[in-house]
Design a protein around this motif. Structure first.
Motif, mmCIF file in Angstrom:
data_model
loop_
_atom_site.group_PDB
_atom_site.id
_atom_site.type_symbol
_atom_site.label_atom_id
_atom_site.label_comp_id
_atom_site.label_asym_id
_atom_site.label_seq_id
_atom_site.Cartn_x
_atom_site.Cartn_y
_atom_site.Cartn_z
ATOM 1 N N VAL A 38 40.292 39.588 41.670
ATOM 2 C CA VAL A 38 41.410 39.383 42.586
ATOM 3 C C VAL A 38 42.337 40.588 42.499
ATOM 4 O O VAL A 38 42.497 41.191 41.436
ATOM 5 C CB VAL A 38 42.180 38.087 42.260
ATOM 6 C CG1 VAL A 38 41.290 36.871 42.472
ATOM 7 C CG2 VAL A 38 42.735 38.094 40.840
ATOM 8 N N GLU A 39 42.931 40.933 43.625
ATOM 9 C CA GLU A 39 43.936 41.997 43.647
ATOM 10 C C GLU A 39 45.304 41.351 43.477
ATOM 11 O O GLU A 39 45.706 40.498 44.273
ATOM 12 C CB GLU A 39 43.883 42.775 44.957
ATOM 13 C CG GLU A 39 44.860 43.932 44.988
ATOM 14 C CD GLU A 39 44.831 44.701 46.294
ATOM 15 O OE1 GLU A 39 45.673 45.605 46.462
ATOM 16 O OE2 GLU A 39 43.984 44.387 47.152
ATOM 17 N N GLY A 47 48.914 45.241 42.717
ATOM 18 C CA GLY A 47 47.942 46.108 43.370
ATOM 19 C C GLY A 47 46.702 46.380 42.552
ATOM 20 O O GLY A 47 45.746 46.962 43.066
ATOM 21 N N ALA A 48 46.690 45.973 41.280
ATOM 22 C CA ALA A 48 45.526 46.209 40.424
ATOM 23 C C ALA A 48 44.548 45.037 40.533
ATOM 24 O O ALA A 48 44.917 43.914 40.878
ATOM 25 C CB ALA A 48 45.961 46.381 38.968
ATOM 26 N N TRP A 49 43.290 45.325 40.239
ATOM 27 C CA TRP A 49 42.280 44.285 40.203
ATOM 28 C C TRP A 49 42.338 43.577 38.855
ATOM 29 O O TRP A 49 42.640 44.186 37.826
ATOM 30 C CB TRP A 49 40.892 44.871 40.418
ATOM 31 C CG TRP A 49 40.647 45.339 41.817
ATOM 32 C CD1 TRP A 49 40.671 46.621 42.273
ATOM 33 C CD2 TRP A 49 40.339 44.516 42.943
ATOM 34 N NE1 TRP A 49 40.393 46.646 43.616
ATOM 35 C CE2 TRP A 49 40.186 45.384 44.058
ATOM 36 C CE3 TRP A 49 40.175 43.143 43.132
ATOM 37 C CZ2 TRP A 49 39.881 44.907 45.331
ATOM 38 C CZ3 TRP A 49 39.875 42.667 44.398
ATOM 39 C CH2 TRP A 49 39.733 43.546 45.472
ATOM 40 N N ALA A 50 42.019 42.284 38.865
ATOM 41 C CA ALA A 50 42.067 41.492 37.636
ATOM 42 C C ALA A 50 41.057 40.357 37.738
ATOM 43 O O ALA A 50 40.583 40.006 38.826
ATOM 44 C CB ALA A 50 43.469 40.924 37.417
ATOM 45 N N LEU A 51 40.726 39.793 36.595
ATOM 46 C CA LEU A 51 39.941 38.567 36.588
ATOM 47 C C LEU A 51 40.823 37.417 37.068
ATOM 48 O O LEU A 51 42.021 37.394 36.791
ATOM 49 C CB LEU A 51 39.435 38.260 35.182
ATOM 50 C CG LEU A 51 38.487 39.282 34.549
ATOM 51 C CD1 LEU A 51 38.218 38.900 33.096
ATOM 52 C CD2 LEU A 51 37.180 39.382 35.324
ATOM 53 N N PRO A 52 40.270 36.463 37.784
ATOM 54 C CA PRO A 52 41.076 35.294 38.170
ATOM 55 C C PRO A 52 41.423 34.456 36.955
ATOM 56 O O PRO A 52 40.676 34.414 35.973
ATOM 57 C CB PRO A 52 40.152 34.536 39.132
ATOM 58 C CG PRO A 52 38.772 34.962 38.754
ATOM 59 C CD PRO A 52 38.886 36.377 38.281
ATOM 60 N N GLY A 53 42.560 33.815 37.027
ATOM 61 C CA GLY A 53 42.989 32.971 35.923
ATOM 62 C C GLY A 53 44.365 32.410 36.183
ATOM 63 O O GLY A 53 44.947 32.599 37.258
ATOM 64 N N ASP A 120 49.150 34.269 43.576
ATOM 65 C CA ASP A 120 49.716 35.610 43.426
ATOM 66 C C ASP A 120 48.681 36.696 43.689
ATOM 67 O O ASP A 120 48.903 37.864 43.363
ATOM 68 C CB ASP A 120 50.328 35.788 42.035
ATOM 69 C CG ASP A 120 49.302 35.649 40.914
ATOM 70 O OD1 ASP A 120 48.136 35.321 41.220
ATOM 71 O OD2 ASP A 120 49.667 35.876 39.752
ATOM 72 N N ALA A 121 47.552 36.342 44.295
ATOM 73 C CA ALA A 121 46.496 37.314 44.602
ATOM 74 C C ALA A 121 46.541 37.695 46.073
ATOM 75 O O ALA A 121 46.575 36.839 46.956
ATOM 76 C CB ALA A 121 45.128 36.738 44.251
ATOM 77 N N THR A 122 46.541 39.003 46.343
ATOM 78 C CA THR A 122 46.528 39.488 47.718
ATOM 79 C C THR A 122 45.181 39.258 48.369
ATOM 80 O O THR A 122 45.086 38.872 49.531
ATOM 81 C CB THR A 122 46.865 40.994 47.747
ATOM 82 O OG1 THR A 122 48.139 41.195 47.137
ATOM 83 C CG2 THR A 122 46.890 41.512 49.181
ATOM 84 N N VAL A 127 32.861 42.052 43.389
ATOM 85 C CA VAL A 127 32.801 43.488 43.144
ATOM 86 C C VAL A 127 31.587 43.815 42.292
ATOM 87 O O VAL A 127 31.244 43.074 41.358
ATOM 88 C CB VAL A 127 34.101 43.968 42.449
ATOM 89 C CG1 VAL A 127 34.021 45.447 42.113
ATOM 90 C CG2 VAL A 127 35.303 43.674 43.343
ATOM 91 N N LEU A 128 30.942 44.920 42.587
ATOM 92 C CA LEU A 128 29.825 45.375 41.764
ATOM 93 C C LEU A 128 30.286 45.572 40.317
ATOM 94 O O LEU A 128 31.265 46.284 40.055
ATOM 95 C CB LEU A 128 29.275 46.695 42.302
ATOM 96 C CG LEU A 128 28.496 46.640 43.616
ATOM 97 C CD1 LEU A 128 28.278 48.051 44.150
ATOM 98 C CD2 LEU A 128 27.158 45.935 43.418
ATOM 99 N N VAL A 129 29.580 44.976 39.389
ATOM 100 C CA VAL A 129 29.907 45.139 37.977
ATOM 101 C C VAL A 129 29.840 46.615 37.578
ATOM 102 O O VAL A 129 30.640 47.081 36.752
ATOM 103 C CB VAL A 129 28.957 44.283 37.113
ATOM 104 C CG1 VAL A 129 28.996 44.706 35.655
ATOM 105 C CG2 VAL A 129 29.316 42.810 37.244
#
Length: 250
Positions: A38-39, A47-53, A120-122, A127-129
């Motif tokens: 999620v962004e 604006g950064a990518w993160a794991l959902p949680g 809170d995710a845009t 995404v390719l690992v």
């Protein structure tokens, strides 16, 4: 215990600590291993990518929180996916807002709908690992470490369990199962050796024979298989893990 014994207890006398769960959700698309990211739409790491949680609610245990997050982020219930706790991460500075300890989970989902951002995710994407492993994408918080640990667990489990079948439909061909191994391990396996190992493993049973559909094309008559158990362990490895594509040790 009598309430009077806690009359002098004030939770505000102790530092505030929050607990979250983070999810590494894996699937395969276009013959490549992908992870749900999620962004972030808010600080920190906007604006950064993160794991959902998300934060664990006061009235739920950790597994319930993970199952809820899986449902909210993917639409997949725990019954329809493989979900397992990975570990806990508690570096004092992992979250700049406050002291947050996270319990990470990883999941295998064979069929994911197109993800959409929420909360809170845009936005959300599969995404390719490989883009995270080569640092084309750098994740927020300590999620690079969490994802790396989840990948190691996933890749190791493929070698000594029948987990690879969880990426497949309920019935599948041996070729489809082999392509799962190749995608997760980023390698090439010998088809003949892999087929012999599947047949000898004791973890799979032949479901029927007929024309197997591969994508939109009808292939030659092929055996269709299913697992004997939810996550049975083969008597011998279906394939030996190695790291470089092109090495053929299947």
């Amino acid at each position: 215990m009598p309430e009077a014994q806690f009359s002098d207890y004030n939770p505000r006398d102790y530092p505030a600590v929050a607990v979250t769960v983070d999810m590494a959700v894996f699937t395969i698309r276009d013959s490549a291993l992908r992870v749900l990211l999620v962004e972030r739409g808010e600080e920190p790491f906007k604006g950064a990518w993160a794991l959902p949680g998300g934060f664990v609610r006061p009235d739920e245990d950790l597994d319930a929180a993970a199952a809820r997050e899986l449902k909210e982020e993917t639409g997949v219930t725990r019954r329809d996916a493989f979900l397992e706790q990975l570990g806990s991460y508690g570096s004092p500075r992992r979250d700049p807002r406050m002291r947050v300890i996270t319990v990470a989970y990883w999941a295998v989902c064979p069929a994911l709908a197109r993800p959409t951002g929420g909360g809170d995710a845009t936005r959300a994407e599969l995404v390719l690992v490989s883009r995270v492993e080569d640092r084309s994408i750098d994740l927020a918080f300590d999620h690079n470490e969490i994802l790396g640990d989840a990948l190691e667990r996933l890749r190791s489990k493929l070698e000594y369990t029948a987990l690879g079948a969880r990426f497949c439909p309920p019935t599948f061909t041996i070729s489809e199962l082999r392509r799962v191994y190749e995608a997760v391990w980023n390698t090439t396996l010998d088809p003949g050796n892999f087929q012999r190992n599947v047949r000898r493993s004791g973890s799979f049973e032949q479901a029927r024979s007929g024309h197997a559909l591969t994508g939109r094309r009808v292939g030659r008559p092929a055996s269709v298989w299913s697992t004997r158990g939810r996550l049975s362990s083969p008597g011998r490895p279906l394939a030996t893990r190695h790291r470089s594509r092109g090495e053929d040790r299947g």
